[in-house]
Write a protein that holds these residues in place. Sequence first.
Motif, PDB file in Angstrom:
ATOM      1  N   ALA A  18       0.899  -1.174  -0.101  1.00 54.24           N
ATOM      2  CA  ALA A  18      -0.045  -0.047   0.005  1.00 54.24           C
ATOM      3  C   ALA A  18       1.032   1.143  -0.002  1.00 54.24           C
ATOM      4  O   ALA A  18       0.891   2.244  -0.566  1.00 54.24           O
ATOM      5  N   ILE A  19       2.029   1.123   0.738  1.00 55.63           N
ATOM      6  CA  ILE A  19       3.108   2.394   0.644  1.00 55.63           C
ATOM      7  C   ILE A  19       3.474   2.554  -0.528  1.00 55.63           C
ATOM      8  O   ILE A  19       3.499   3.740  -0.780  1.00 55.63           O
ATOM      9  N   VAL A  20       3.741   1.433  -1.414  1.00 54.08           N
ATOM     10  CA  VAL A  20       4.476   1.611  -2.634  1.00 54.08           C
ATOM     11  C   VAL A  20       3.357   2.263  -3.586  1.00 54.08           C
ATOM     12  O   VAL A  20       3.536   2.947  -4.284  1.00 54.08           O
ATOM     13  N   GLY A  21       2.024   1.659  -3.392  1.00 50.67           N
ATOM     14  CA  GLY A  21       0.692   2.121  -3.972  1.00 50.67           C
ATOM     15  C   GLY A  21       0.893   3.700  -3.990  1.00 50.67           C
ATOM     16  O   GLY A  21       0.579   4.426  -5.128  1.00 50.67           O
ATOM     17  N   PHE A  22       1.156   4.204  -2.811  1.00 46.03           N
ATOM     18  CA  PHE A  22       1.020   5.853  -2.649  1.00 46.03           C
ATOM     19  C   PHE A  22       2.437   6.496  -3.436  1.00 46.03           C
ATOM     20  O   PHE A  22       2.334   7.594  -3.745  1.00 46.03           O
ATOM     21  N   LEU A  23       3.357   5.894  -3.493  1.00 51.20           N
ATOM     22  CA  LEU A  23       4.675   6.237  -4.062  1.00 51.20           C
ATOM     23  C   LEU A  23       4.709   6.158  -5.544  1.00 51.20           C
ATOM     24  O   LEU A  23       5.394   6.894  -6.122  1.00 51.20           O
ATOM     25  N   LEU A  24       3.915   5.392  -6.038  1.00 52.93           N
ATOM     26  CA  LEU A  24       4.020   5.437  -7.613  1.00 52.93           C
ATOM     27  C   LEU A  24       3.181   6.281  -8.229  1.00 52.93           C
ATOM     28  O   LEU A  24       2.224   6.913  -7.498  1.00 52.93           O
ATOM     29  N   PRO A  25       3.623   6.864  -9.466  1.00 57.70           N
ATOM     30  CA  PRO A  25       2.967   7.934 -10.178  1.00 57.70           C
ATOM     31  C   PRO A  25       1.302   7.610 -10.324  1.00 57.70           C
ATOM     32  O   PRO A  25       0.461   8.290 -10.330  1.00 57.70           O
ATOM     33  N   GLY A  26       1.286   6.257 -10.592  1.00 59.61           N
ATOM     34  CA  GLY A  26      -0.265   5.823 -10.763  1.00 59.61           C
ATOM     35  C   GLY A  26      -0.168   4.144 -10.806  1.00 59.61           C
ATOM     36  O   GLY A  26       0.908   3.405 -10.535  1.00 59.61           O
ATOM     37  N   ILE A  27      -1.171   3.428 -10.437  1.00 62.11           N
ATOM     38  CA  ILE A  27      -1.646   2.144  -9.869  1.00 62.11           C
ATOM     39  C   ILE A  27      -2.101   1.469 -11.273  1.00 62.11           C
ATOM     40  O   ILE A  27      -3.071   1.710 -11.996  1.00 62.11           O
ATOM     41  N   PRO A  28      -1.377   0.378 -11.845  1.00 60.12           N
ATOM     42  CA  PRO A  28      -1.842  -0.403 -12.949  1.00 60.12           C
ATOM     43  C   PRO A  28      -3.273  -0.830 -12.680  1.00 60.12           C
ATOM     44  O   PRO A  28      -3.600  -1.350 -11.526  1.00 60.12           O
ATOM     45  N   THR A  29      -4.084  -0.713 -13.546  1.00 56.82           N
ATOM     46  CA  THR A  29      -5.661  -1.397 -13.466  1.00 56.82           C
ATOM     47  C   THR A  29      -5.783  -2.588 -13.788  1.00 56.82           C
ATOM     48  O   THR A  29      -6.968  -3.105 -13.286  1.00 56.82           O
ATOM     49  N   ASN A  30      -5.016  -3.106 -14.522  1.00 56.72           N
ATOM     50  CA  ASN A  30      -5.132  -4.559 -15.064  1.00 56.72           C
ATOM     51  C   ASN A  30      -6.558  -4.614 -15.866  1.00 56.72           C
ATOM     52  O   ASN A  30      -7.193  -5.725 -15.987  1.00 56.72           O
ATOM     53  N   SER A  31      -6.910  -3.530 -16.490  1.00 58.92           N
ATOM     54  CA  SER A  31      -8.025  -3.617 -17.306  1.00 58.92           C
ATOM     55  C   SER A  31      -7.499  -3.900 -18.699  1.00 58.92           C
ATOM     56  O   SER A  31      -6.317  -3.749 -18.971  1.00 58.92           O
ATOM     57  N   ASN A  32      -8.540  -4.050 -19.748  1.00 60.33           N
ATOM     58  CA  ASN A  32      -8.196  -3.907 -21.120  1.00 60.33           C
ATOM     59  C   ASN A  32      -8.256  -2.372 -21.865  1.00 60.33           C
ATOM     60  O   ASN A  32      -8.083  -2.576 -22.856  1.00 60.33           O
ATOM     61  N   GLN A  33      -8.252  -1.512 -20.958  1.00 59.99           N
ATOM     62  CA  GLN A  33      -7.993  -0.209 -21.465  1.00 59.99           C
ATOM     63  C   GLN A  33      -6.479   0.371 -21.985  1.00 59.99           C
ATOM     64  O   GLN A  33      -5.533  -0.090 -20.999  1.00 59.99           O
ATOM     65  N   ILE A  34      -6.314   0.901 -22.731  1.00 61.81           N
ATOM     66  CA  ILE A  34      -4.819   1.349 -23.296  1.00 61.81           C
ATOM     67  C   ILE A  34      -4.605   2.641 -22.154  1.00 61.81           C
ATOM     68  O   ILE A  34      -5.363   3.552 -22.438  1.00 61.81           O
ATOM     69  N   GLY A  35      -3.451   2.618 -21.916  1.00 62.15           N
ATOM     70  CA  GLY A  35      -2.913   3.516 -21.014  1.00 62.15           C
ATOM     71  C   GLY A  35      -2.289   4.381 -21.943  1.00 62.15           C
ATOM     72  O   GLY A  35      -2.744   5.845 -22.153  1.00 62.15           O
ATOM     73  N   GLN A  36      -1.097   4.306 -22.638  1.00 64.26           N
ATOM     74  CA  GLN A  36      -0.352   5.073 -23.599  1.00 64.26           C
ATOM     75  C   GLN A  36      -0.094   4.107 -24.981  1.00 64.26           C
ATOM     76  O   GLN A  36       0.085   3.282 -24.785  1.00 64.26           O
ATOM     77  N   ILE A  37       0.049   5.140 -25.993  1.00 65.89           N
ATOM     78  CA  ILE A  37       0.662   4.526 -27.146  1.00 65.89           C
ATOM     79  C   ILE A  37       2.199   4.971 -27.347  1.00 65.89           C
ATOM     80  O   ILE A  37       2.457   5.899 -27.294  1.00 65.89           O
ATOM     81  N   VAL A  38       2.739   3.813 -27.681  1.00 64.96           N
ATOM     82  CA  VAL A  38       4.344   3.812 -28.001  1.00 64.96           C
ATOM     83  C   VAL A  38       4.360   4.314 -29.320  1.00 64.96           C
ATOM     84  O   VAL A  38       3.650   4.170 -30.496  1.00 64.96           O
ATOM     85  N   GLU A  39       5.421   5.576 -29.469  1.00 66.51           N
ATOM     86  CA  GLU A  39       5.622   6.341 -30.927  1.00 66.51           C
ATOM     87  C   GLU A  39       6.102   5.039 -31.705  1.00 66.51           C
ATOM     88  O   GLU A  39       7.076   4.176 -31.355  1.00 66.51           O
ATOM     89  N   ASN A  40       5.724   5.287 -33.117  1.00 71.35           N
ATOM     90  CA  ASN A  40       6.138   4.355 -34.304  1.00 71.35           C
ATOM     91  C   ASN A  40       5.983   3.072 -33.910  1.00 71.35           C
ATOM     92  O   ASN A  40       6.637   2.158 -34.390  1.00 71.35           O
TER      93      ASN A  40
END
Length: 417
Positions: free
Chosen positions: A189-211
């Motif tokens: 849980a401490i790690v969760g608060f230190l991370l920029p964001g928590i992986p959701t494990n959903s099928n939704q795209i977070g970011q698109i890698v260039e090229n």
Amino acid sequence: MLKTLLVFLIIFSIIVIIHEYGHLFWAKRAGILVREFSLGMGPKIFAKQAKDGTTYTIRALPMGGYVRLAGLNEEAEVQPGQSMGLTFNNENQVVRINLSESIDINELPVRLDRADLVNDMVVDVYEQGKEELITYSVDKEAEIIERDGTVIRVAPLANRYESASVFNKILTNFGGPLNNFILSIIAFAIVGFLLPGIPTNSNQIGQIVENSPAAHAGLQAGDKITSVNNQSTKNWQELVDRIGNYPKETVRLEIQRNDQVIEKQVQLAENEQGNGSLGITISESTAIKDRLLFGFTATYRTFIMVMSALATLFTRGFDLNMLGGPVAMAQATSTVANKGMIDIIAFLASLSTNLGIVNLLPIPALDGGKIVLNLIELVRGKPISQEKEGLVTMVGVVLVLILMIAVTWNDIMRAFF
């Protein structure tokens, strides 16, 4: 090397202290006298006795620790023929039995003939220079100074492990692993608060890698990939698995974008592992709820991973390479020590879960083995004899010791040869 050693000792000490405190907490709730709570092994460096009779010690070897419960296969600390010093209260009851070599001038020097510090609470002794056998009663809160100077309290039958109910014995033995799982949840849980964001494990795209194939196909952050080649993808792991099956192949993706359903044909790339690659990252959440829940989800994933590895030992055959000892732990610590605080805390959480699971294995001498004995007592309606329990525990200690030596030797061979 010094940094690695320091990080290793801190992590290991925290895990051991939390584990042993779990045993101490439930033992005291059950009315069992905890004679000693020790951090480390070997010669005593520091000792302090609390008002409730528990002596807290720090020992020279910073490897492990233990809780010493009164009556739990504990060797009798007072033996016939021993020379000792006795201290009395105003009612002529023995309040201190000194077994160390440092006998105080105010103590009565005696030689022990018989001691009953469980039921009758008496000692039969010969005073120095006399042949008359004298019986002294012992106070129920009398102290014993052991040979190394550690002060412990006597344990009448009512305060011993064997007098506790089966339910309380199980809680006492399970308390250590339970605390390891709680520590893991808190650390993650401490790690969760230190991370920029928590992986959701959903099928939704977070970011698109260039090229990347995803960028060339016009996929967007926030898109949900619901199927790959007509195979549904309900979460991120399923999505990764489906994509990984088609390196350098064209696949049909079904995408949900807002209220629209879009179909796209995408030519996948191939990653370094030879799996299909789309060029997307997992979506992340910054919600406080998800950061808190990360402690539970990460602990659960670690639990499942360790259990799967243990199951493999039985399904695919025993392999020492699947186990790691102190050398492997030191190597892993060296890696995380150079990465940063987040990795160190996550490593602590993972190790804590591992220790909790390993201690619950039904092996004599481990907590799981003791719980098995408790369950046998529950079924039989009475405990097995202390002699048999001691023999079973000794066999377990030998087996664990042999396994530790084998694993450590295997670690050394893998690391240096």
